[in-house]
Design a protein around this motif. Structure first.
Motif, mmCIF file in Angstrom:
data_model
loop_
_atom_site.group_PDB
_atom_site.id
_atom_site.type_symbol
_atom_site.label_atom_id
_atom_site.label_comp_id
_atom_site.label_asym_id
_atom_site.label_seq_id
_atom_site.Cartn_x
_atom_site.Cartn_y
_atom_site.Cartn_z
ATOM 1 N N VAL A 146 0.819 -1.213 0.000
ATOM 2 C CA VAL A 146 0.000 0.000 0.000
ATOM 3 C C VAL A 146 0.852 1.262 0.000
ATOM 4 C CG1 VAL A 146 -1.671 1.326 1.358
ATOM 5 C CG2 VAL A 146 -2.005 -1.132 1.034
ATOM 6 N N SER A 147 1.965 1.238 0.732
ATOM 7 C CA SER A 147 2.798 2.433 0.839
ATOM 8 C C SER A 147 3.784 2.594 -0.307
ATOM 9 C CB SER A 147 3.582 2.412 2.162
ATOM 10 O OG SER A 147 4.504 1.328 2.187
ATOM 11 N N SER A 148 3.936 1.560 -1.138
ATOM 12 C CA SER A 148 4.989 1.562 -2.152
ATOM 13 C C SER A 148 4.663 2.360 -3.406
ATOM 14 C CB SER A 148 5.297 0.122 -2.578
ATOM 15 O OG SER A 148 4.198 -0.402 -3.312
ATOM 16 N N ALA A 176 -17.967 -2.075 4.498
ATOM 17 C CA ALA A 176 -17.765 -1.654 5.881
ATOM 18 C C ALA A 176 -16.422 -0.942 6.022
ATOM 19 C CB ALA A 176 -17.824 -2.864 6.808
ATOM 20 N N PRO A 177 -16.348 0.154 6.749
ATOM 21 C CA PRO A 177 -15.102 0.920 6.869
ATOM 22 C C PRO A 177 -13.959 0.151 7.525
ATOM 23 C CG PRO A 177 -16.994 2.247 7.534
ATOM 24 C CD PRO A 177 -17.482 0.839 7.387
ATOM 25 N N ALA A 178 -14.240 -0.611 8.573
ATOM 26 C CA ALA A 178 -13.165 -1.261 9.327
ATOM 27 C C ALA A 178 -12.297 -2.199 8.484
ATOM 28 C CB ALA A 178 -13.734 -1.998 10.538
ATOM 29 N N PRO A 179 -12.886 -3.095 7.685
ATOM 30 C CA PRO A 179 -12.042 -3.985 6.879
ATOM 31 C C PRO A 179 -11.195 -3.253 5.841
ATOM 32 C CG PRO A 179 -14.272 -4.861 7.038
ATOM 33 C CD PRO A 179 -14.304 -3.463 7.559
ATOM 34 N N LEU A 180 -11.603 -2.035 5.440
ATOM 35 C CA LEU A 180 -10.865 -1.299 4.416
ATOM 36 C C LEU A 180 -9.607 -0.636 4.961
ATOM 37 C CD1 LEU A 180 -13.753 0.611 2.561
ATOM 38 C CD2 LEU A 180 -12.910 -1.699 2.127
ATOM 39 N N LYS A 181 -9.541 -0.441 6.258
ATOM 40 C CA LYS A 181 -8.530 0.421 6.864
ATOM 41 C C LYS A 181 -7.101 0.044 6.492
ATOM 42 C CE LYS A 181 -7.119 2.306 11.352
ATOM 43 N NZ LYS A 181 -7.369 2.296 12.818
ATOM 44 N N LEU A 182 -6.778 -1.223 6.570
ATOM 45 C CA LEU A 182 -5.411 -1.673 6.306
ATOM 46 C C LEU A 182 -4.991 -1.415 4.869
ATOM 47 C CD1 LEU A 182 -2.926 -3.202 7.476
ATOM 48 C CD2 LEU A 182 -4.020 -5.330 6.739
ATOM 49 N N TRP A 183 -5.952 -1.290 3.970
ATOM 50 C CA TRP A 183 -5.682 -1.222 2.535
ATOM 51 C C TRP A 183 -5.807 0.196 1.976
ATOM 52 C CZ3 TRP A 183 -3.869 -5.895 1.330
ATOM 53 C CH2 TRP A 183 -4.228 -6.951 2.178
ATOM 54 N N ARG A 200 -4.679 4.442 2.034
ATOM 55 C CA ARG A 200 -3.634 5.424 2.317
ATOM 56 C C ARG A 200 -4.046 6.759 1.702
ATOM 57 N NH1 ARG A 200 2.538 5.931 0.029
ATOM 58 N NH2 ARG A 200 3.378 7.163 1.748
ATOM 59 N N ASP A 201 -3.940 7.789 2.519
ATOM 60 C CA ASP A 201 -4.278 9.138 2.056
ATOM 61 C C ASP A 201 -5.661 9.200 1.416
ATOM 62 O OD1 ASP A 201 -1.749 9.950 2.890
ATOM 63 O OD2 ASP A 201 -0.866 9.566 0.922
ATOM 64 N N GLY A 202 -6.591 8.460 2.006
ATOM 65 C CA GLY A 202 -7.969 8.523 1.542
ATOM 66 C C GLY A 202 -8.294 7.675 0.336
ATOM 67 N N HIS A 203 -7.344 6.901 -0.153
ATOM 68 C CA HIS A 203 -7.579 6.055 -1.326
ATOM 69 C C HIS A 203 -7.461 4.575 -0.958
ATOM 70 C CE1 HIS A 203 -7.748 9.319 -4.207
ATOM 71 N NE2 HIS A 203 -6.663 9.839 -3.673
ATOM 72 N N LEU A 204 -8.222 3.764 -1.669
ATOM 73 C CA LEU A 204 -8.198 2.317 -1.475
ATOM 74 C C LEU A 204 -7.291 1.698 -2.530
ATOM 75 C CD1 LEU A 204 -9.514 -0.106 0.083
ATOM 76 C CD2 LEU A 204 -11.175 -0.215 -1.801
ATOM 77 N N TYR A 205 -6.251 0.962 -2.073
ATOM 78 C CA TYR A 205 -5.274 0.410 -3.004
ATOM 79 C C TYR A 205 -5.402 -1.098 -3.200
ATOM 80 C CZ TYR A 205 -3.001 4.895 -3.279
ATOM 81 O OH TYR A 205 -2.753 6.221 -3.529
ATOM 82 N N ALA A 206 -6.207 -1.736 -2.379
ATOM 83 C CA ALA A 206 -6.533 -3.150 -2.591
ATOM 84 C C ALA A 206 -7.878 -3.406 -1.934
ATOM 85 C CB ALA A 206 -5.464 -4.073 -2.015
ATOM 86 N N TYR A 207 -8.661 -4.258 -2.564
ATOM 87 C CA TYR A 207 -9.981 -4.590 -2.036
ATOM 88 C C TYR A 207 -9.832 -5.761 -1.061
ATOM 89 C CZ TYR A 207 -14.779 -6.410 -2.026
ATOM 90 O OH TYR A 207 -16.011 -6.870 -1.650
ATOM 91 N N PRO A 208 -10.281 -5.603 0.194
ATOM 92 C CA PRO A 208 -10.158 -6.696 1.174
ATOM 93 C C PRO A 208 -11.134 -7.826 0.866
ATOM 94 C CG PRO A 208 -11.350 -4.862 2.135
ATOM 95 C CD PRO A 208 -10.871 -4.397 0.785
ATOM 96 N N PHE A 209 -10.709 -8.613 -0.069
ATOM 97 C CA PHE A 209 -11.519 -9.656 -0.674
ATOM 98 C C PHE A 209 -11.960 -10.716 0.334
ATOM 99 C CE2 PHE A 209 -11.517 -13.760 -2.927
ATOM 100 C CZ PHE A 209 -12.392 -13.493 -3.970
ATOM 101 N N SER A 210 -11.068 -11.040 1.255
ATOM 102 C CA SER A 210 -11.345 -12.083 2.241
ATOM 103 C C SER A 210 -11.103 -11.543 3.639
ATOM 104 C CB SER A 210 -10.452 -13.305 1.977
ATOM 105 O OG SER A 210 -10.675 -14.308 2.946
ATOM 106 N N ASN A 211 -12.127 -11.641 4.481
ATOM 107 C CA ASN A 211 -12.036 -11.204 5.875
ATOM 108 C C ASN A 211 -12.474 -12.379 6.733
ATOM 109 O OD1 ASN A 211 -11.821 -7.994 5.439
ATOM 110 N ND2 ASN A 211 -13.246 -8.881 3.969
ATOM 111 N N SER A 212 -11.530 -13.235 6.997
ATOM 112 C CA SER A 212 -11.895 -14.545 7.525
ATOM 113 C C SER A 212 -11.358 -14.760 8.939
ATOM 114 C CB SER A 212 -11.355 -15.641 6.598
ATOM 115 O OG SER A 212 -11.862 -16.900 6.952
ATOM 116 N N PRO A 213 -12.239 -14.739 9.935
ATOM 117 C CA PRO A 213 -11.794 -15.027 11.301
ATOM 118 C C PRO A 213 -11.351 -16.484 11.436
ATOM 119 C CG PRO A 213 -13.917 -13.914 11.290
ATOM 120 C CD PRO A 213 -13.650 -14.362 9.883
ATOM 121 N N PHE A 214 -10.414 -16.690 12.320
ATOM 122 C CA PHE A 214 -9.962 -18.041 12.631
ATOM 123 C C PHE A 214 -10.910 -18.678 13.645
ATOM 124 C CE2 PHE A 214 -6.235 -16.142 10.877
ATOM 125 C CZ PHE A 214 -5.514 -17.164 10.313
#
Length: 425
Positions: free
Chosen positions: A105-107, A129-136, A138-152
């Motif tokens: 994301v930062s590269s 949902a906003p929370a799953p997007l957070k890691l992906w 930067r500076d207000g833009h989405l650089y990858a879609y959190p395709f899988s949000n899978s709890p263990f």
């Protein structure tokens, strides 16, 4: 080894430098296009569904001649991907694990997706949902879609637990007694009474240490602080958690020791910690099984989430087409299909009733307590910039822990001595 790690860590940076050299335009190409997407899974059910969606896209876009899914080995996935990038053979789209998300994301290596997704007909970007997007982001833009949000969760072989003479984990959970003491006691009994493995942390194999966060988070332990600057391996919570784990392995035999593998899905273990994307492996299981949340720890109940994001490589000559396909792949209709394996970030789909429609192997109750509740409360597995070098350093520093008689506090203290300079980079 240090040189190899440095090369892998630098690969994303090299891609960022080349990002402006062609590709990444806003115009979708009209000429013949072939797309390649790297993924971690070689599971036939996963691949079949991916291909069905790709075929549907191609039917609507005759200029797209082919869409291939390149399955890379899980244990070397990110290394292989970054090596492809450094060698000028980057894919058009790539599945990215949460532990390498900060680097990608930062590269500057990835194409911003916001505009494409928001403009896609019927996409319903506001449903994300906003929370799953957070890691992906930067500076207000989405650089990858959190395709899988899978709890263990913990899959349980009910037959082996019964043969060991132990109360079922489901009954323990119903009685409020499903904690790590009970889980490890059950695992040890399975090994002692049946000769099978007790508990297997899938994909750990004494190498992928970040999967142990599924255990130590129950003690409130962290590999490093929230800001990523302070090592957490030498903190009391981590020492306590790893002391319990060490005893479970080498004294109680609740987990198989180094070099002793066991596959839960073929009946070789009483329990395994993994995600629901593996449930497809139980389609023809010859034993009764269950799925439960992670046991409670000293800090109470908790959940750990593994995320996978799909991004478009900016240097791809077909970046705009790739982004358009990504919008199709993750639209509401296809997200609903893929949810049987990969829980999406769409709020409209994150309920047990909806997920149950595409997850016939799992009950609504299992989906609610493991997936829906887990996504709502869970923490993401450890991630940090410079993850390739950092992860290898942690793994090497933890190696002395995996032998009988290891001095747990001393080993964990040396882990911090090793990685503190890396955390400061």
């Amino acid at each position: 080894m240090r040189k190899k790690l440095a090369a892998v860590s630098a690969a994303v940076a090299l891609l960022a430098g080349a990002a402006g050299c062609g590709g990444g335009t806003d115009k979708v190409n009209d000429g013949p296009v072939s797309l390649r997407m790297t993924i971690w899974s070689s599971n036939e059910a996963h691949l079949t569904l991916f291909k069905q969606i790709a075929d549907a896209y191609r039917a609507e876009h005759p200029n797209v001649e082919a869409i291939t899914f390149d399955s890379l080995p899980l244990e070397s996935y990110t290394t292989t991907l970054t090596t492809q990038i450094a060698g000028g053979k980057a894919p058009d789209l790539a599945w990215i694990f949460e532990n390498s998300a900060p680097d990608f994301v930062s590269s500057g290596a990835l194409l911003p997706l916001d505009e494409t997704l928001k403009k896609a007909e019927g996409y319903e970007y506001g449903d994300l949902a906003p929370a799953p997007l957070k890691l992906w982001q930067r500076d207000g833009h989405l650089y990858a879609y959190p395709f899988s949000n899978s709890p263990f969760g913990i899959f349980v072989n009910k037959d082996l637990v019964g043969q060991a003479g132990r109360e079922s984990p489901a009954k323990l959970a119903a009685d409020g007694k499903w904690d790590w003491t009970a889980a490890l006691d059950t695992a040890a009994a399975v090994n002692a009474k049946t000769g099978k493995a007790g508990l297997v942390v899938r994909d750990w194999d004494y190498k992928a240490w970040d999967n142990l966060s599924t255990i130590w988070t129950g003690w409130g332990a962290q590999s490093w602080s929230e800001d990523g600057k302070t090592c957490g391996f030498d903190k009391p919570e981590m020492v306590e958690a790893m002391t319990v784990l060490h005893k479970a392995i080498f004294t109680d035999k609740a987990l198989p020791g180094p070099g002793a593998g066991a596959d839960f899905f073929t009946g070789e273990a009483g329990m395994t910690i993994t995600q629901i994307s593996r449930a497809a492996l139980l389609k023809d299981a010859k034993f009764a099984w269950d799925l439960l949340p992670l046991p409670t720890g000293p800090k109470g109940s908790y959940a750990v989430i593994g995320q996978g994001g799909v991004g478009v490589l900016k240097r791809s000559p077909n970046a705009a087409v790739a982004a358009d396909f990504l919008a199709f792949l993750t639209n509401p209709a296809n997200s609903a299909k893929l949810a049987q394996f990969f829980p999406p970030p769409r709020t409209s789909l994150l309920n047990a009733g909806t997920l149950a429609k595409t997850n016939p192997l799992l009950t609504p109750e299992q989906l609610q307590r493991v997936v829906v509740d887990g996504i709502a409360t869970g923490v993401v597995k450890p991630n940090h910039t410079g993850q390739a070098e950092l992860s290898q350093a942690v793994r090497a520093a933890l190696d002395p822990l995996w032998q009988p008689g290891a001095d747990v506090p001393s080993v964990l203290g040396k882990v911090c001595q090793t990685i503190t300079p890396l955390l400061g980079k």
